[in-house]
Design a protein around this motif. Structure first.
Motif, PDB file in Angstrom:
ATOM      1  N   VAL A 477       9.723  66.662 -28.998  1.00 43.36           N
ATOM      2  CA  VAL A 477       9.534  65.343 -28.391  1.00 43.36           C
ATOM      3  C   VAL A 477      10.140  65.400 -26.997  1.00 43.36           C
ATOM      4  N   VAL A 478       9.860  64.372 -26.213  1.00 42.55           N
ATOM      5  CA  VAL A 478      10.290  64.331 -24.815  1.00 42.55           C
ATOM      6  C   VAL A 478      11.656  63.667 -24.690  1.00 42.55           C
ATOM      7  N   LYS A 479      12.515  64.330 -23.932  1.00 40.73           N
ATOM      8  CA  LYS A 479      13.820  63.762 -23.570  1.00 40.73           C
ATOM      9  C   LYS A 479      13.864  63.646 -22.059  1.00 40.73           C
ATOM     10  N   ALA A 480      14.260  62.489 -21.555  1.00 40.02           N
ATOM     11  CA  ALA A 480      14.273  62.242 -20.110  1.00 40.02           C
ATOM     12  C   ALA A 480      15.698  62.079 -19.595  1.00 40.02           C
ATOM     13  N   PHE A 481      15.926  62.636 -18.406  1.00 37.73           N
ATOM     14  CA  PHE A 481      17.179  62.445 -17.680  1.00 37.73           C
ATOM     15  C   PHE A 481      16.837  61.651 -16.420  1.00 37.73           C
ATOM     16  N   VAL A 482      17.538  60.545 -16.227  1.00 37.24           N
ATOM     17  CA  VAL A 482      17.147  59.587 -15.198  1.00 37.24           C
ATOM     18  C   VAL A 482      18.324  59.264 -14.289  1.00 37.24           C
ATOM     19  N   VAL A 483      18.036  59.229 -12.977  1.00 36.70           N
ATOM     20  CA  VAL A 483      18.983  58.722 -11.979  1.00 36.70           C
ATOM     21  C   VAL A 483      18.460  57.376 -11.517  1.00 36.70           C
ATOM     22  N   LEU A 484      19.286  56.339 -11.622  1.00 42.76           N
ATOM     23  CA  LEU A 484      18.865  54.991 -11.251  1.00 42.76           C
ATOM     24  C   LEU A 484      19.107  54.730  -9.761  1.00 42.76           C
ATOM     25  N   ARG A 511      11.484  59.943 -26.099  1.00 40.43           N
ATOM     26  CA  ARG A 511      12.160  59.420 -27.291  1.00 40.43           C
ATOM     27  C   ARG A 511      13.635  59.180 -27.026  1.00 40.43           C
ATOM     28  N   GLU A 512      14.142  59.821 -25.978  1.00 42.23           N
ATOM     29  CA  GLU A 512      15.552  59.689 -25.625  1.00 42.23           C
ATOM     30  C   GLU A 512      15.653  59.670 -24.111  1.00 42.23           C
ATOM     31  N   VAL A 513      16.502  58.798 -23.583  1.00 48.52           N
ATOM     32  CA  VAL A 513      16.747  58.716 -22.139  1.00 48.52           C
ATOM     33  C   VAL A 513      18.248  58.809 -21.890  1.00 48.52           C
ATOM     34  N   ILE A 514      18.615  59.714 -20.991  1.00 51.15           N
ATOM     35  CA  ILE A 514      20.018  59.890 -20.610  1.00 51.15           C
ATOM     36  C   ILE A 514      20.152  59.558 -19.125  1.00 51.15           C
ATOM     37  N   PHE A 515      21.093  58.683 -18.794  1.00 44.05           N
ATOM     38  CA  PHE A 515      21.341  58.362 -17.392  1.00 44.05           C
ATOM     39  C   PHE A 515      22.305  59.397 -16.792  1.00 44.05           C
ATOM     40  N   ARG A 516      21.980  59.864 -15.578  1.00 46.56           N
ATOM     41  CA  ARG A 516      22.822  60.812 -14.863  1.00 46.56           C
ATOM     42  C   ARG A 516      23.025  60.315 -13.431  1.00 46.56           C
ATOM     43  N   SER A 517      24.115  60.752 -12.829  1.00 50.48           N
ATOM     44  CA  SER A 517      24.347  60.410 -11.417  1.00 50.48           C
ATOM     45  C   SER A 517      23.548  61.320 -10.500  1.00 50.48           C
TER      46      SER A 517
END
Length: 535
Positions: A477-484, A511-517
Motif C-alpha cells: 500500500v502507499v505511504k506518504a511523507f508530507v511537508v506542509l 493509507r498512511e501519511v507522515i508529516f516531516r519538516s
C-alpha cells in the motif's frame, strides 16, 4: 527456439474476428449475463464503429480513449478502433480527474468512449484537454431481459443522458458508409497502455499489431484455448492481462467467452456451472473468495480444466492449489505467467505437468531472457539474482513521445524490465522484486511521481514523497511523507488521506501519511525515496 505458429496467418487480430465471423457467424463470441453476442454481430458492430469514427475525422494513428469496465461495448470499441488503424488507449474506470487529464492530454486524444456514470470525471477534464467527441454507454444497455446469472447492482442504475454526447450503441444503428480499409502494417501501433517503464510518470507503451498477435498466440498455446472451449473473463479488460485473455485470445481462438462486469464469487460459480466453462484466468484472491462463498458446494465446477492464476495480494502456493483442486473437481491451478506491459505480458508460462512452485514458469517459444548485473549490464550465471531483460516479437516500439525513457528501457531489442529475478538450470524464471520504485497494490501499478503530483495540489501540502510498504492483503500500500506549507490551515494525516481518496483512484491513495519538516534529497533536488524506506 521455435516461435509460435499463427493459426490463421500473420494478420491483425481484428482479421481473426472477421475470419470467425465468416465461417461461424452465429456462434457466440460473448455471453453477457445470458445475452449472446455472436461473432457476426461483434464484427458488424465494430465495423460500424470504425465507420462512425471515420465520419468524425478519426484516421490511422489517432488515439482514442476507452474509459470502461468490462462489458461487450468494450470489445466493440476495441476492435472498431483498431480496424480503422487508430490506436486504443485504455483508461482505468477508477481514474479521477488528474489521472484522466494526464493521459488524455499526453496523447492529445479527441475521442473517448466511456461509461455514462463516469461522465462527471470527463466533464472536469474537457477544458484542459483536446477531447471533443464523447461516446457514452450504460453497462446495462446490453443486458438480457432476464439475466441468467447474478448481475452487479450498479448495473441497474438509471441511464445518464448528457447533452452534447453521443450514445455509443445508438451511433451503431445505421450501417452508414463502406467500412474503411486503411493500409495497415503489422508494425503499426495499435494499442497504447500506460505504464511506469522504469521510473517517472506513467508512459504510453506503444504496442503493435504484431506484438498483440504474437503474445495472443503465446497465451493461446500456454492455456490450450480452442474454438470449442467456453472461457470465463473476469479480469479487467483495460488491464493488459485481462485484455489478452478476455479480448485477444477469444477472437484468436474462436472460443466463446462468458464475460463478467467485475468479479463476484456467486456469478463465477453460476457461470462455470451453467455454461460448462473450461478455461478461466483468475487472480489468487478470486479462487479463495469462490471457495468461501455461501453454498459454494452447490455448484458443479467439474467442466473447469484450465485455470492459470496470478498471485496478487495472495500468493498461489502449492497448498492453495491443492485446496482448489479438491474444491473444483480436479482442476489444477498454477502460476499463469511473468510479463509486463512493455512486452505485451505473458513472457513465461507454466506447463501443468511441469509445475515448479515458487517460480513464474519457463519461457514461451520465441521469448528470450537474460539476467544481467543492473550496474554493468553483463550477463550473470544461472541461479544468480539480477535484472530481468526480455526479447521477443512482443516487445514494444517505445514510449509515446519519450525518447529518453525509451532508450533507457529498450536497448538493442531487449526490454530491461527493472525487475529482479533469476533463471534456474531448467529455464524457470523466478521474479523476486522490483529494482524500480513502482508500487504494486492488489496487482495495480502505482507510480510514486503520479501520486506525489496530485498530493501537492492539496492547499496545505508543500512537498510530498510516497513509497510502498508491505501489506498482508494487498501486497503493498502507499505511504506518504508530507511537508506542509508554513502557515497553512491546520491539517491532520486523516484529512490528507480523505482528500486523496477524493482526488485519485482508491488504490493509489495513501493509507498512511507522515508529516516531516523536510524530505531527503540530493544536492540537485532529486528525491531519495530509498532513505524514506530505510528510515
Amino acid at each position: 527456439m521455435q516461435a509460435i505458429d499463427y493459426r490463421h496467418g500473420e494478420q491483425p487480430l481484428h482479421e481473426y474476428l472477421r475470419h470467425h465471423a465468416r465461417i461461424r457467424p452465429e456462434k457466440a463470441a460473448y455471453l453477457w449475463y445470458g445475452k449472446e453476442i455472436s461473432y457476426g454481430e461483434l464484427d458488424r458492430l465494430s465495423d460500424r464503429f470504425a465507420v462512425k469514427l471515420a465520419a468524425l475525422g478519426v484516421k490511422k494513428g489517432d488515439r482514442v480513449l476507452v474509459f470502461l469496465n468490462n462489458c461487450p461495448q468494450y470489445a466493440i470499441a476495441h476492435f472498431g478502433i483498431q480496424k480503422l488503424g487508430a490506436i486504443i488507449s485504455p483508461c482505468s474506470p477508477l481514474f479521477k480527474k488528474h489521472e484522466l487529464e494526464y493521459q488524455a492530454a499526453d496523447l492529445g486524444a479527441e475521442v473517448i468512449v466511456a461509461a455514462d456514470q463516469l461522465y462527471p470525471v470527463i466533464e472536469q477534464v474537457l477544458p484542459s484537454t483536446r477531447l471533443k467527441h464523447v461516446f457514452l454507454t450504460h453497462y446495462g444497455d446490453m443486458l438480457p431481459p432476464e439475466p441468467a446469472i447474478s448481475v452487479p447492482p450498479e448495473m441497474s442504475t438509471p441511464k445518464l443522458a448528457v447533452a452534447g454526447t453521443m450514445d455509443f450503441l445508438e451511433s451503431l444503428e445505421q450501417p452508414g458508409e463502406a467500412v474503411p480499409q486503411p493500409a495497415l502494417q503489422m508494425e503499426d501501433v495499435a494499442l497504447m497502455t500506460y505504464t511506469s517503464g522504469t521510473t517517472g510518470m506513467p508512459k504510453g507503451a506503444m504496442l503493435t499489431y504484431r506484438n498483440a498477435l504474437f503474445k495472443t498466440a503465446c497465451t493461446a498455446f500456454a492455456s490450450g484455448a480452442e474454438h470449442d472451449h467456453v472461457m470465463l473473463a473476469v479480469a479487467p479488460l483495460y488491464h493488459i492481462a485481462g485484455m489478452l485473455m478476455g479480448l485477444n485470445v477469444t477472437v484468436y481462438s474462436g472460443a466463446t467467452t462468458v464475460l463478467l462486469h467485475r468479479f463476484d464469487p456467486l456469478a463465477v460459480l453460476q457461470a462455470i456451472d451453467r455454461y460448462k466453462v473450461v478455461n478461466w484466468y483468475s487472480i489468487a484472491p478470486m479462487n479463495v473468495a469462490v471457495m468461501q462463498a455461501p453454498q459454494a458446494g452447490d455448484y458443479d465446477l467439474r467442466s473447469l480444466r484450465i485455470n492459470p492464476c496470478t498471485s496478487f495480494g495472495i500468493t498461489l502456493t502449492e497448498e492453495l492449489a491443492e485446496r482448489w483442486r479438491a474444491f473444483a473437481g480436479g482442476c489444477q491451478t498454477y502460476e499463469a505467467a511473468y510479463g509486463l506491459s512493455e512486452t505485451h505480458t505473458c513472457d513465461t508460462y507454466t506447463p501443468p505437468d511441469a509445475i515448479r512452485w515458487g517460480t513464474q514458469g519457463r519461457l514461451l517459444p520465441g521469448v528470450e531472457c537474460r539476467i544481467v548485473d543492473p550496474q554493468t549490464g553483463n550477463d550473470l550465471p544461472v541461479g544468480t539474482l539480477g535484472e530481468i531483460a526480455m526479447r521477443s516479437p512482443g516487445n514494444f516500439k517505445g514510449y509515446w513521445n519519450k525518447p529518453e525513457a525509451t532508450a533507457a528501457t529498450l536497448r538493442d531489442g531487449w526490454v530491461f524490465t527493472g525487475d529482479m529475478g533469476k533463471l534456474d538450470a531448467d529455464g524457470n524464471l523466478t521474479f523476486t522484486g522490483r529494482l524500480k520504485e513502482m508500487i504494486k497494490v492488489s496487482g495495480y501499478s502505482v507510480f510514486p511521481e503520479e501520486v506525489e503530483t496530485i498530493l501537492i495540489k492539496h492547499p496545505a501540502v508543500k512537498q510530498a514523497a510516497v513509497i510502498g510498504i508491505p501489506d498482508p492483503a494487498k501486497g503493498e500500500v502507499v505511504k506518504a511523507f508530507v511537508v506542509l506549507h508554513p502557515g497553512a490551515p491546520a491539517s491532520t494525516p486523516e484529512d490528507i488521506i480523505a482528500w486523496s481518496r477524493e482526488q485519485m483512484a482508491s488504490y493509489k491513495a495513501p493509507r498512511e501519511v507522515i508529516f516531516r519538516s523536510e524530505l531527503p534529497a540530493t544536492g540537485t533536488g532529486k528525491m531519495l525515496r530509498r532513505l524514506l524506506k530505510e528510515g
